[in-house]
Scaffold this motif. Structure first.
Motif, mmCIF file in Angstrom:
data_model
loop_
_atom_site.group_PDB
_atom_site.id
_atom_site.type_symbol
_atom_site.label_atom_id
_atom_site.label_comp_id
_atom_site.label_asym_id
_atom_site.label_seq_id
_atom_site.Cartn_x
_atom_site.Cartn_y
_atom_site.Cartn_z
ATOM 1 N N TYR A 5 6.710 -14.102 5.825
ATOM 2 C CA TYR A 5 5.266 -13.345 6.052
ATOM 3 C C TYR A 5 4.835 -14.036 7.778
ATOM 4 O O TYR A 5 4.506 -15.204 7.686
ATOM 5 N N GLY A 7 2.396 -11.938 9.670
ATOM 6 C CA GLY A 7 1.171 -11.547 9.674
ATOM 7 C C GLY A 7 0.880 -10.982 11.078
ATOM 8 O O GLY A 7 1.447 -11.059 12.176
ATOM 9 N N LYS A 14 -9.124 -2.725 8.000
ATOM 10 C CA LYS A 14 -8.461 -3.190 6.582
ATOM 11 C C LYS A 14 -8.957 -2.420 5.479
ATOM 12 O O LYS A 14 -10.138 -2.201 5.447
ATOM 13 N N PHE A 30 -4.545 -6.370 -3.167
ATOM 14 C CA PHE A 30 -3.732 -6.340 -1.944
ATOM 15 C C PHE A 30 -4.741 -5.878 -0.947
ATOM 16 O O PHE A 30 -5.605 -5.320 -1.335
ATOM 17 N N THR A 31 -4.340 -6.142 0.296
ATOM 18 C CA THR A 31 -5.037 -5.425 1.513
ATOM 19 C C THR A 31 -4.015 -4.849 2.556
ATOM 20 O O THR A 31 -2.901 -5.195 2.778
ATOM 21 N N ASN A 33 -3.773 -3.810 6.157
ATOM 22 C CA ASN A 33 -4.078 -4.344 7.366
ATOM 23 C C ASN A 33 -3.707 -3.657 8.816
ATOM 24 O O ASN A 33 -2.393 -3.231 8.539
ATOM 25 N N GLU A 59 0.151 -3.315 7.789
ATOM 26 C CA GLU A 59 0.912 -4.709 6.979
ATOM 27 C C GLU A 59 0.010 -4.437 5.496
ATOM 28 O O GLU A 59 -1.023 -3.971 5.410
ATOM 29 N N ASP A 61 -0.639 -6.603 2.807
ATOM 30 C CA ASP A 61 -0.637 -8.224 2.281
ATOM 31 C C ASP A 61 -1.118 -8.350 0.853
ATOM 32 O O ASP A 61 -1.973 -7.717 0.597
ATOM 33 N N SER A 67 6.191 -4.573 6.525
ATOM 34 C CA SER A 67 5.088 -3.908 7.503
ATOM 35 C C SER A 67 5.937 -2.728 8.100
ATOM 36 O O SER A 67 7.096 -2.770 8.248
#
Length: 108
Positions: A5, A7, A14, A30-31, A33, A59, A61, A67
């Motif tokens: 990861y 980022g 987001k 989860f997020t 992004n 992404e 996350d 991604s």
């Protein structure tokens, strides 16, 4: 060896959601992004493009998903393609169920 990861350098948008694995009831956070769009450079991609073309990273996350890099004819178009996350989440529905933070289904 798992996915490393790294980022997104600059998250500009987001969305925080919940998911459960198909066949399971436990919901996890989860997020999604969205990274800032950036202009393409000749050595950064393996295809031809016009000046001003751009990319944007999506992404996930908290999900074990890679991604996604999306492309546009300019910075605004790349961002527009990236923020329309529903098609990408629909593509994962064979693996996950998605929910709003209230617990309501994300897709009806």
């Amino acid at each position: 060896m798992g996915v490393i990861y790294m980022g997104i350098m600059s998250v500009i948008a987001k969305r925080e959601l919940l998911y459960s694995m198909k066949g399971e009831s436990a919901q996890r956070e989860f997020t999604v992004n969205i990274g800032a769009p950036c202009l393409l450079e000749k050595k950064s991609v393996s295809f031809n493009f016009d000046p001003g073309a751009a990319s944007c990273t999506i992404e996930f996350d908290g999900l074990r998903e890679r991604s996604i890099e999306v492309y546009g004819i300019d910075l605004i178009h790349a961002l527009q393609v990236a923020v329309d996350i529903d098609p990408y989440l629909r593509g994962m529905q064979n693996k996950y169920n998605f929910y709003w933070n209230t617990g309501e289904p994300y897709f009806e």
